[in-house]
Structure formats: structure tokens, C-alpha cells
Scaffold this motif. Structure first.
Motif, PDB file in Angstrom:
ATOM      1  N   LEU A   7     -22.033 -21.368 -12.212  1.00  0.00           N
ATOM      2  CA  LEU A   7     -21.518 -20.690 -13.402  1.00  0.00           C
ATOM      3  C   LEU A   7     -21.105 -19.259 -13.073  1.00  0.00           C
ATOM      4  O   LEU A   7     -20.020 -18.806 -13.450  1.00  0.00           O
ATOM      5  CB  LEU A   7     -22.582 -20.728 -14.495  1.00  0.00           C
ATOM      6  CG  LEU A   7     -22.267 -20.093 -15.851  1.00  0.00           C
ATOM      7  CD1 LEU A   7     -22.937 -20.889 -16.969  1.00  0.00           C
ATOM      8  CD2 LEU A   7     -22.750 -18.652 -15.916  1.00  0.00           C
ATOM      9  N   VAL A   8     -21.962 -18.545 -12.357  1.00  0.00           N
ATOM     10  CA  VAL A   8     -21.671 -17.157 -11.987  1.00  0.00           C
ATOM     11  C   VAL A   8     -20.418 -17.091 -11.124  1.00  0.00           C
ATOM     12  O   VAL A   8     -19.533 -16.243 -11.339  1.00  0.00           O
ATOM     13  CB  VAL A   8     -22.871 -16.535 -11.251  1.00  0.00           C
ATOM     14  CG1 VAL A   8     -22.486 -15.191 -10.627  1.00  0.00           C
ATOM     15  CG2 VAL A   8     -24.045 -16.349 -12.207  1.00  0.00           C
ATOM     16  N   ASP A   9     -20.316 -17.991 -10.143  1.00  0.00           N
ATOM     17  CA  ASP A   9     -19.166 -17.964  -9.234  1.00  0.00           C
ATOM     18  C   ASP A   9     -17.866 -18.291  -9.969  1.00  0.00           C
ATOM     19  O   ASP A   9     -16.818 -17.704  -9.682  1.00  0.00           O
ATOM     20  CB  ASP A   9     -19.385 -18.942  -8.078  1.00  0.00           C
ATOM     21  CG  ASP A   9     -20.384 -18.418  -7.057  1.00  0.00           C
ATOM     22  OD1 ASP A   9     -20.564 -17.185  -6.988  1.00  0.00           O
ATOM     23  OD2 ASP A   9     -20.989 -19.227  -6.328  1.00  0.00           O
ATOM     24  N   TRP A  10     -17.927 -19.232 -10.915  1.00  0.00           N
ATOM     25  CA  TRP A  10     -16.708 -19.567 -11.662  1.00  0.00           C
ATOM     26  C   TRP A  10     -16.255 -18.364 -12.481  1.00  0.00           C
ATOM     27  O   TRP A  10     -15.056 -18.037 -12.508  1.00  0.00           O
ATOM     28  CB  TRP A  10     -16.952 -20.757 -12.586  1.00  0.00           C
ATOM     29  CG  TRP A  10     -15.701 -21.257 -13.237  1.00  0.00           C
ATOM     30  CD1 TRP A  10     -14.878 -22.252 -12.791  1.00  0.00           C
ATOM     31  CD2 TRP A  10     -15.100 -20.767 -14.453  1.00  0.00           C
ATOM     32  NE1 TRP A  10     -13.805 -22.419 -13.648  1.00  0.00           N
ATOM     33  CE2 TRP A  10     -13.918 -21.513 -14.681  1.00  0.00           C
ATOM     34  CE3 TRP A  10     -15.446 -19.788 -15.369  1.00  0.00           C
ATOM     35  CZ2 TRP A  10     -13.092 -21.299 -15.783  1.00  0.00           C
ATOM     36  CZ3 TRP A  10     -14.618 -19.557 -16.464  1.00  0.00           C
ATOM     37  CH2 TRP A  10     -13.456 -20.311 -16.666  1.00  0.00           C
ATOM     38  N   LEU A  11     -17.178 -17.717 -13.163  1.00  0.00           N
ATOM     39  CA  LEU A  11     -16.813 -16.541 -13.954  1.00  0.00           C
ATOM     40  C   LEU A  11     -16.229 -15.448 -13.064  1.00  0.00           C
ATOM     41  O   LEU A  11     -15.280 -14.755 -13.449  1.00  0.00           O
ATOM     42  CB  LEU A  11     -18.038 -16.013 -14.698  1.00  0.00           C
ATOM     43  CG  LEU A  11     -18.604 -16.901 -15.817  1.00  0.00           C
ATOM     44  CD1 LEU A  11     -19.905 -16.308 -16.348  1.00  0.00           C
ATOM     45  CD2 LEU A  11     -17.596 -17.063 -16.946  1.00  0.00           C
ATOM     46  N   ASP A  12     -16.784 -15.299 -11.874  1.00  0.00           N
ATOM     47  CA  ASP A  12     -16.303 -14.292 -10.931  1.00  0.00           C
ATOM     48  C   ASP A  12     -14.874 -14.606 -10.499  1.00  0.00           C
ATOM     49  O   ASP A  12     -13.997 -13.737 -10.516  1.00  0.00           O
ATOM     50  CB  ASP A  12     -17.234 -14.243  -9.718  1.00  0.00           C
ATOM     51  CG  ASP A  12     -16.908 -13.088  -8.782  1.00  0.00           C
ATOM     52  OD1 ASP A  12     -16.157 -12.175  -9.180  1.00  0.00           O
ATOM     53  OD2 ASP A  12     -17.398 -13.100  -7.639  1.00  0.00           O
ATOM     54  N   GLU A  13     -14.631 -15.862 -10.143  1.00  0.00           N
ATOM     55  CA  GLU A  13     -13.309 -16.235  -9.641  1.00  0.00           C
ATOM     56  C   GLU A  13     -12.254 -16.261 -10.744  1.00  0.00           C
ATOM     57  O   GLU A  13     -11.055 -16.241 -10.452  1.00  0.00           O
ATOM     58  CB  GLU A  13     -13.382 -17.595  -8.950  1.00  0.00           C
ATOM     59  CG  GLU A  13     -14.195 -17.550  -7.654  1.00  0.00           C
ATOM     60  CD  GLU A  13     -14.223 -18.885  -6.934  1.00  0.00           C
ATOM     61  OE1 GLU A  13     -13.615 -19.853  -7.454  1.00  0.00           O
ATOM     62  OE2 GLU A  13     -14.839 -18.966  -5.861  1.00  0.00           O
ATOM     63  N   SER A  68     -28.138  -8.971  -5.876  1.00  0.00           N
ATOM     64  CA  SER A  68     -26.856  -8.737  -6.529  1.00  0.00           C
ATOM     65  C   SER A  68     -27.058  -8.440  -8.014  1.00  0.00           C
ATOM     66  O   SER A  68     -28.119  -8.708  -8.582  1.00  0.00           O
ATOM     67  CB  SER A  68     -25.927  -9.942  -6.351  1.00  0.00           C
ATOM     68  OG  SER A  68     -26.412 -11.041  -7.086  1.00  0.00           O
ATOM     69  N   TYR A  69     -26.024  -7.921  -8.645  1.00  0.00           N
ATOM     70  CA  TYR A  69     -26.096  -7.460 -10.034  1.00  0.00           C
ATOM     71  C   TYR A  69     -24.865  -7.996 -10.773  1.00  0.00           C
ATOM     72  O   TYR A  69     -23.925  -7.261 -11.050  1.00  0.00           O
ATOM     73  CB  TYR A  69     -26.110  -5.939 -10.035  1.00  0.00           C
ATOM     74  CG  TYR A  69     -26.731  -5.284 -11.248  1.00  0.00           C
ATOM     75  CD1 TYR A  69     -28.083  -4.943 -11.260  1.00  0.00           C
ATOM     76  CD2 TYR A  69     -25.968  -4.969 -12.366  1.00  0.00           C
ATOM     77  CE1 TYR A  69     -28.653  -4.308 -12.358  1.00  0.00           C
ATOM     78  CE2 TYR A  69     -26.535  -4.333 -13.461  1.00  0.00           C
ATOM     79  CZ  TYR A  69     -27.875  -4.014 -13.445  1.00  0.00           C
ATOM     80  OH  TYR A  69     -28.442  -3.380 -14.528  1.00  0.00           O
ATOM     81  N   PRO A  70     -24.856  -9.301 -11.117  1.00  0.00           N
ATOM     82  CA  PRO A  70     -23.670  -9.861 -11.788  1.00  0.00           C
ATOM     83  C   PRO A  70     -23.605  -9.432 -13.246  1.00  0.00           C
ATOM     84  O   PRO A  70     -24.574  -9.557 -13.990  1.00  0.00           O
ATOM     85  CB  PRO A  70     -23.883 -11.379 -11.679  1.00  0.00           C
ATOM     86  CG  PRO A  70     -25.049 -11.578 -10.764  1.00  0.00           C
ATOM     87  CD  PRO A  70     -25.862 -10.333 -10.846  1.00  0.00           C
ATOM     88  N   LEU A  71     -22.455  -8.926 -13.652  1.00  0.00           N
ATOM     89  CA  LEU A  71     -22.220  -8.514 -15.030  1.00  0.00           C
ATOM     90  C   LEU A  71     -21.063  -9.336 -15.579  1.00  0.00           C
ATOM     91  O   LEU A  71     -19.933  -9.213 -15.113  1.00  0.00           O
ATOM     92  CB  LEU A  71     -21.890  -7.025 -15.099  1.00  0.00           C
ATOM     93  CG  LEU A  71     -23.017  -6.062 -14.699  1.00  0.00           C
ATOM     94  CD1 LEU A  71     -22.469  -4.650 -14.558  1.00  0.00           C
ATOM     95  CD2 LEU A  71     -24.149  -6.107 -15.721  1.00  0.00           C
ATOM     96  N   ALA A  72     -21.362 -10.198 -16.557  1.00  0.00           N
ATOM     97  CA  ALA A  72     -20.345 -11.050 -17.157  1.00  0.00           C
ATOM     98  C   ALA A  72     -19.768 -10.377 -18.387  1.00  0.00           C
ATOM     99  O   ALA A  72     -20.496  -9.799 -19.195  1.00  0.00           O
ATOM    100  CB  ALA A  72     -20.934 -12.402 -17.529  1.00  0.00           C
TER     101      ALA A  72
END
Length: 341
Positions: free
Chosen positions: A65-71, A141-145
Motif C-alpha cells: 500500500l505504501v509503495d503504491w501511494l509513493d509511486e 523511514s517516515y512515510p507521509l501520505a
């Protein structure tokens, strides 16, 4: 893996994905990670290698989910020691931030920790209906959606339902950072915008007025097409009139979908100060959603259908009639000043 993560169902994951985006590709990738980690590893080996994951055991639907949002430009993944100046630079690369006109420069300061700068960024993003949520990956890491402000509480709850954390960075984080000796701001945020909870649904009366303007314009275009057909074909155009009316109506609705898809506004909505937005992000709906919504509105074969649309609009808390639910949209006030406080 926690017990909650083990017992999370595909329905839980789909609800979370649907709250983040109307794009089915997100749930498709998350589902693959849930049902077949090996196939997910084979398909996204290069992506996973960046995280040091080389075996199916390391595959996680949360990371998918995180990677899809990032890409797809809905997330920035930073380090905890990233400065607020870097935060602004990274956020400015996201198309929705650039397109919203949000000015995040007051956040920028070289030595300020994210615990201070993210809440300040959210204050400035709020009038544009966006919120940053920290998606905890239990790594450095610090993912911000970047999510719809209105959808943020639901996303937080659904993330908890699948055993993960998606939350806003708030004052308690800044207090913890201060106790740890981390640097905050030495100046107030100039002209801080009031915190808002999302776009305010447009008044139904204004929506009906806007629809009438658009409908009159449509019928005017149809009559113009019929007049042109009669002028060209004379008395032999009787059987041609229905075809001309259909062609002109389809062309009008398709053209309107292009305009509404890009700007969120037709002439009628522009006049009454409303706009059509995506239900999950408050962004312009795009051509496909605008076309589907327009077809349901303007090609209704019976007057009773319009009554159904109006009634379903009135009973829905966000004013989303069947046409909006089918298209993944809703109608809001066009100006940020009309957002819910």
C-alpha cells in the motif's frame, strides 16, 4: 506480525484502499500481497529490493500500500532526520500540492524536526482539503501520505483494523520532540489557516439551479443542431431529427465531461459557485467519472429518475446522490472559505 494483522480480511484491506483512492489498482496490488506473497515478490522484485526484501516472508500488504501511494504521487517517504525545508521540497513535487496552490514555504526551516513541521504543513494544507498522515512501517523511514482531510479519520480507523498505524502528527509529537531536545520553530506561523475537516457539500438548491443552467444550455444546443439539420435537408429531415438530437446530446455531454473532468465545473456550477470533486481526494474528477456522472444526469429517460437523484442527494450526509456514488464524486463549494470548520 500482530494478531490483528493476521486476522485482517480482504474486506478490511479493500475498505482501506477505497478510502485512499478510487483507483482499483491499489487494492489489486494489496490483494496480491495478501494472497500470494511469492507472486508479488516476482512482480515487484526491484521495488522490494530497495527495502532489502528478497523473500516472500518479507512481503507485506501494508508496504504494498505504501509503495503504491509513493509511486502514484500520493506519498513522500522521508527519513526521521529530514528537515522541514526538505519536507516542503518533497511535498511540492506532488502534483496535487502543486495544483492546489497551497503555499508551504512558511513551514521551511533547515533544522526543524518533522514532529514540528508536519503539523504546520497540515494547517496550510487544510484549506485545500488535504492532510498528511504518517503511515508507520516500523522502520527508520517516515512515510507521509497525502489524503483527503475528510477521509483521514476513516483511514486511521481502517488502518488500525488491519493492524497498522496511520495518524496525524500532532502537538503531542512536538512535545515529545521538545523533551528529546529536538529543534522547533522560534517564530509563529504567519497567517495560519483555520483547521478544516474537508470540503463542505454544496447546497442542493444551488445544485439544482446549476443543473437547470446546464440543461437549458444542452437543450439550446440540441435545438440548434435540429435547426441546422432542417435548414440543410429541408422537408426531408423529419426522420433525421432524432438522430441529430442524439448525436448533438452525446457530443455535448462528452465535451462537458472534458471540462468538468479537468476543472470540476460546468457553466452552471461556475455560476452558482460549486464544483464536482473526487469523493476520496477533493481533486478534479477526471474525464471518466465526469462522463459517467453527466450521462446519468442528462440521459435520464424518465422524470422520475431525476426525482430519485434529488431524493438520494437529500438523504445522503454528504449530498451524494446515486449519480455521484456511481461516479465516485460529490459536489462541494468551489471556494475554500466554505469548507467545514
Amino acid at each position: 506480525m500482530s494478531e490483528t494483522q493476521k486476522t485482517a480480511t480482504l474486506t478490511d484491506w479493500q475498505s482501506l484502499c477505497d478510502s485512499l483512492t478510487t483507483d482499483p489498482a491499489l487494492f489489486s496490488e494489496v490483494r496480491l500481497a495478501v494472497e500470494s506473497p511469492l507472486r508479488y515478490l516476482e512482480r515487484f522484485r526491484a521495488r522490494l529490493a530497495l527495502r532489502g526484501i528478497t523473500t516472500p516472508e518479507g512481503v507485506s500488504p501494508w508496504l504494498a500500500l505504501v509503495d503504491w501511494l509513493d509511486e502514484n504521487d500520493r506519498l513522500v517517504e522521508l527519513d526521521e532526520d529530514t528537515s522541514s525545508e526538505d519536507l516542503v521540497d518533497y511535498l511540492s513535487t506532488l502534483p496535487v500540492v502543486a495544483g492546489s496552490g497551497a503555499n508551504l514555504r512558511p513551514v521551511a526551516a533547515q533544522d526543524v524536526h518533522l514532529a514540528y513541521s508536519v503539523p504546520r504543513a497540515n494547517v496550510l494544507l487544510a484549506p485545500h482539503y488535504w492532510t498528511l498522515l504518517h503511515l508507520d512501517t516500523e522502520t527508520a523511514s517516515y512515510p507521509l501520505a497525502l489524503v483527503s482531510t475528510e477521509a483521514a479519520p476513516r483511514i486511521t480507523a481502517l488502518a488500525a483494523a488491519v493492524g497498522h498505524s496511520a495518524r496525524t502528527i500532532d502537538e503531542s509529537d512536538a512535545e515529545d520532540a521538545a523533551r528529546s531536545g529536538l529543534t522547533g520553530y522560534s517564530y509563529p506561523l504567519a497567517q495560519a489557516a483555520p483547521v478544516q475537516t474537508g470540503p463542505r457539500p454544496g447546497n442542493v438548491g444551488l445544485r439544482i439551479l446549476g443543473f437547470i443552467v446546464d440543461a437549458l444550455l444542452l437543450y439550446g444546443v440540441i435545438l440548434g443542431g435540429v435547426w441546422l439539420g432542417i435548414t440543410i435537408n429541408g422537408s426531408n429531415s423529419g426522420g433525421l431529427i432524432p438522430t441529430v438530437m442524439l448525436i448533438v446530446a452525446v457530443a455535448y455531454v462528452a465535451g462537458l465531461a472534458v471540462v468538468v473532468g479537468r476543472t470540476g465545473q460546468s457553466l452552471g456550477l461556475l455560476i452558482v459557485g460549486l464544483k464536482v470533486v473526487k469523493a476520496d481526494s477533493a481533486a478534479a474528477p477526471g474525464f471518466a467519472s465526469a462522463l459517467g456522472r453527466g450521462a446519468l444526469l442528462f440521459f435520464a429517460p424518465f422524470a422520475i429518475w431525476l426525482v430519485v437523484l434529488i431524493v438520494t442527494t437529500l438523504v445522503d450526509p454528504r449530498g451524494r446522490g446515486l449519480h455521484d456514488k456511481a461516479a465516485g464524486t460529490f459536489v462541494a463549494y468551489a471556494r475554500g472559505a466554505n469548507a467545514v470548520r
